[in-house]
Motif scaffolding. Structure first.
Motif, mmCIF file in Angstrom:
data_model
loop_
_atom_site.group_PDB
_atom_site.id
_atom_site.type_symbol
_atom_site.label_atom_id
_atom_site.label_comp_id
_atom_site.label_asym_id
_atom_site.label_seq_id
_atom_site.Cartn_x
_atom_site.Cartn_y
_atom_site.Cartn_z
ATOM 1 N N TYR A 133 0.827 -1.211 0.000
ATOM 2 C CA TYR A 133 0.000 0.000 0.000
ATOM 3 C C TYR A 133 0.860 1.259 0.000
ATOM 4 O O TYR A 133 1.843 1.364 0.727
ATOM 5 N N GLN A 134 0.447 2.237 -0.821
ATOM 6 C CA GLN A 134 1.124 3.530 -0.845
ATOM 7 C C GLN A 134 0.116 4.600 -0.423
ATOM 8 O O GLN A 134 -0.923 4.771 -1.074
ATOM 9 N N ILE A 135 0.457 5.311 0.645
ATOM 10 C CA ILE A 135 -0.423 6.356 1.175
ATOM 11 C C ILE A 135 -0.567 7.452 0.119
ATOM 12 O O ILE A 135 0.429 7.941 -0.426
ATOM 13 N N SER A 136 -1.843 7.815 -0.163
ATOM 14 C CA SER A 136 -2.145 8.663 -1.320
ATOM 15 C C SER A 136 -2.473 10.097 -0.889
ATOM 16 O O SER A 136 -2.701 10.369 0.295
ATOM 17 N N ILE A 137 -2.541 10.980 -1.879
ATOM 18 C CA ILE A 137 -2.991 12.360 -1.633
ATOM 19 C C ILE A 137 -4.396 12.315 -1.018
ATOM 20 O O ILE A 137 -4.709 13.062 -0.091
ATOM 21 N N GLU A 138 -5.222 11.399 -1.537
ATOM 22 C CA GLU A 138 -6.586 11.257 -1.033
ATOM 23 C C GLU A 138 -6.607 10.937 0.471
ATOM 24 O O GLU A 138 -7.437 11.454 1.216
ATOM 25 N N GLY A 160 4.197 2.372 2.399
ATOM 26 C CA GLY A 160 4.959 3.622 2.517
ATOM 27 C C GLY A 160 4.130 4.790 1.988
ATOM 28 O O GLY A 160 2.941 4.639 1.676
ATOM 29 N N LEU A 161 4.775 5.944 1.885
ATOM 30 C CA LEU A 161 4.116 7.155 1.375
ATOM 31 C C LEU A 161 4.366 7.243 -0.130
ATOM 32 O O LEU A 161 5.518 7.149 -0.575
ATOM 33 N N SER A 162 3.302 7.433 -0.915
ATOM 34 C CA SER A 162 3.493 7.541 -2.370
ATOM 35 C C SER A 162 4.275 8.809 -2.689
ATOM 36 O O SER A 162 4.217 9.806 -1.946
ATOM 37 N N SER A 163 5.002 8.789 -3.803
ATOM 38 C CA SER A 163 5.786 9.968 -4.188
ATOM 39 C C SER A 163 4.849 11.137 -4.520
ATOM 40 O O SER A 163 5.185 12.297 -4.264
ATOM 41 N N GLU A 164 3.651 10.832 -5.038
ATOM 42 C CA GLU A 164 2.680 11.907 -5.341
ATOM 43 C C GLU A 164 2.249 12.606 -4.046
ATOM 44 O O GLU A 164 2.132 13.836 -4.007
ATOM 45 N N ALA A 165 2.013 11.825 -3.006
ATOM 46 C CA ALA A 165 1.589 12.416 -1.729
ATOM 47 C C ALA A 165 2.739 13.208 -1.097
ATOM 48 O O ALA A 165 2.514 14.276 -0.503
ATOM 49 N N ALA A 166 3.968 12.709 -1.234
ATOM 50 C CA ALA A 166 5.135 13.445 -0.705
ATOM 51 C C ALA A 166 5.244 14.793 -1.424
ATOM 52 O O ALA A 166 5.441 15.847 -0.792
ATOM 53 N N TYR A 181 13.357 3.580 -6.710
ATOM 54 C CA TYR A 181 14.046 4.879 -6.848
ATOM 55 C C TYR A 181 13.922 5.755 -5.598
ATOM 56 O O TYR A 181 14.449 6.848 -5.578
ATOM 57 N N PHE A 182 13.219 5.280 -4.578
ATOM 58 C CA PHE A 182 13.124 5.991 -3.291
ATOM 59 C C PHE A 182 12.723 7.458 -3.475
ATOM 60 O O PHE A 182 13.320 8.365 -2.910
ATOM 61 N N LYS A 183 11.696 7.642 -4.311
ATOM 62 C CA LYS A 183 11.296 9.013 -4.699
ATOM 63 C C LYS A 183 10.799 9.835 -3.523
ATOM 64 O O LYS A 183 11.068 11.031 -3.451
ATOM 65 N N SER A 184 10.044 9.206 -2.610
ATOM 66 C CA SER A 184 9.526 9.988 -1.474
ATOM 67 C C SER A 184 10.676 10.464 -0.585
ATOM 68 O O SER A 184 10.660 11.590 -0.081
ATOM 69 N N HIS A 185 11.690 9.607 -0.415
ATOM 70 C CA HIS A 185 12.902 10.046 0.309
ATOM 71 C C HIS A 185 13.503 11.272 -0.388
ATOM 72 O O HIS A 185 13.809 12.272 0.260
ATOM 73 N N VAL A 186 13.703 11.171 -1.693
ATOM 74 C CA VAL A 186 14.373 12.244 -2.434
ATOM 75 C C VAL A 186 13.564 13.540 -2.324
ATOM 76 O O VAL A 186 14.122 14.607 -2.031
ATOM 77 N N ILE A 187 12.252 13.434 -2.508
ATOM 78 C CA ILE A 187 11.391 14.630 -2.476
ATOM 79 C C ILE A 187 11.436 15.299 -1.099
ATOM 80 O O ILE A 187 11.625 16.513 -0.991
ATOM 81 N N LEU A 188 11.275 14.521 -0.043
ATOM 82 C CA LEU A 188 11.198 15.102 1.314
ATOM 83 C C LEU A 188 12.571 15.563 1.804
ATOM 84 O O LEU A 188 12.724 16.680 2.306
ATOM 85 N N LEU A 189 13.570 14.707 1.656
ATOM 86 C CA LEU A 189 14.895 15.031 2.211
ATOM 87 C C LEU A 189 15.541 16.188 1.442
ATOM 88 O O LEU A 189 16.282 16.984 2.021
ATOM 89 N N SER A 190 15.233 16.319 0.145
ATOM 90 C CA SER A 190 15.766 17.458 -0.635
ATOM 91 C C SER A 190 15.254 18.788 -0.093
ATOM 92 O O SER A 190 15.844 19.835 -0.342
ATOM 93 N N ILE A 245 4.843 18.773 0.037
ATOM 94 C CA ILE A 245 5.862 19.827 -0.151
ATOM 95 C C ILE A 245 5.249 21.047 -0.849
ATOM 96 O O ILE A 245 5.510 22.191 -0.472
ATOM 97 N N GLN A 246 4.416 20.807 -1.857
ATOM 98 C CA GLN A 246 3.848 21.908 -2.647
ATOM 99 C C GLN A 246 2.723 22.649 -1.921
ATOM 100 O O GLN A 246 2.550 23.853 -2.117
ATOM 101 N N ASN A 247 1.957 21.914 -1.120
ATOM 102 C CA ASN A 247 0.702 22.494 -0.593
ATOM 103 C C ASN A 247 0.630 22.699 0.912
ATOM 104 O O ASN A 247 -0.246 23.401 1.390
ATOM 105 N N ARG A 248 1.511 22.069 1.653
ATOM 106 C CA ARG A 248 1.476 22.200 3.109
ATOM 107 C C ARG A 248 2.892 22.482 3.600
ATOM 108 O O ARG A 248 3.862 22.241 2.896
ATOM 109 N N ASN A 249 2.970 22.978 4.841
ATOM 110 C CA ASN A 249 4.275 23.277 5.426
ATOM 111 C C ASN A 249 4.493 22.294 6.578
ATOM 112 O O ASN A 249 3.784 22.345 7.587
#
Ligand SMILES: [Zn+2]
Length: 274
Positions: free
Chosen positions: A130-135, A188-194, A220-229, A198-202
């Motif tokens: 399961y990947q946690i979604s924007i929804e 885990g957390l989907s890369s779309e939700a990550a 590709y560990f996209k959620s890591h890359v998006i959040l940690l960047s 970043i784009q919509n919340r602080n």
């Protein structure tokens, strides 16, 4: 003795009986009730059962000395060694971002503060991929009638901590080494939700009760890359999330201050307002 004198003497006796509170008094249930705080430990203990990434060195505790010394006092000391990323730990931004903060550089503001919890266990326990979604994030906001508050530490509850330390149930495999990576199955957390966060919340930090903020099958560990960047640290292998509410509590997450570290074991505690 006249009645008024008796009363006066009694009052003196009562007054003399008052002692300063002992440390036992301060630890009594009455004292902790008056502080109106409840502390929940969200950390797994480190032991030879601690779960590590399948390619990482596991926890090792070596006895240096334990017992009565020849001078008559008791003494105990150990050496320990561990990979940075195992058990309840933090991912510092540099883990997936070249110019990101190292663990000693993470501001305390990202580690201590107001928190919320998003419970997706009803879905995730039925689907280890399961990947946690924007929804899921938006549904939390609808249910709680608020936006994710500015500066929040977000905890994601998949329910998987109940399987810890059973490697087959928690990781998807008890095999180790490079070949075991493709056998990993956990939510885990989907890369779309990550990206949406970043784009919509602080947010100040994010945590999850699985081995990784990206799901087990991630390549590709996209959620890591998006959040940690964005210098958002991640807390992994959390536990006891079912004991914290959806909102209005605080997190204290203090990692060992390793200079230049990409991660380190973490003691993380939720502070609930009763
Ligand atoms: Zn990690």
């Amino acid at each position: 003795m006249k009645p008024i004198l008796i009363l006066f003497s009694l009052l003196i006796l009562i007054g003399c009986n008052k002692k300063p509170p002992t440390s036992q008094d301060l630890n009594s249930p009455v004292a902790s009730q008056s502080s109106k705080k409840q502390l929940i430990d969200l950390s797994h203990a480190f032991s030879d059962e601690t779960i590590y990434w399948v390619t990482a060195k596991e926890f090792d505790l070596d006895t240096v000395f334990q017992g009565e010394t020849d001078k008559g006092y008791y003494y105990a000391a150990n050496n320990f060694s561990t990979a940075e990323h195992g058990g309840t730990h933090i991912d510092a931004p540099i883990h997936f971002s070249k110019n990101g903060q190292t663990v000693d550089e993470i501001p305390l503001d990202n580690l201590i503060g107001e928190a919320i919890k998003i419970d997706v266990s009803a879905k995730a326990l039925n689907n280890p991929d399961y990947q946690i979604s924007i929804e899921d994030l938006i549904n939390w906001e609808k249910k709680e009638h608020i936006q994710i508050p500015k500066g929040s530490i977000i905890l994601l509850q998949t329910g998987f901590s109940k399987y810890y330390p059973d490697k087959v149930k928690y990781l998807g495999t008890d095999k180790r080494g490079e070949d075991a990576v493709k056998l990993l199955h956990f939510p885990g957390l989907s890369s779309e939700a990550a990206e949406w966060l970043i784009q919509n919340r602080n947010i100040h930090a994010i945590g999850i009760d699985t081995p990784s903020i990206d799901y087990g099958q991630s390549q590709y560990f996209k959620s890591h890359v998006i959040l940690l960047s964005q210098n958002i640290p991640a807390f992994e292998n959390l536990t006891n999330l079912e004991q914290v509410p959806a909102k209005e509590f605080k997190i204290i997450a203090l990692p060992m201050k390793i200079k230049g570290g990409s991660g380190t074991p973490l003691r993380i505690v939720a502070v609930l307002n009763n």
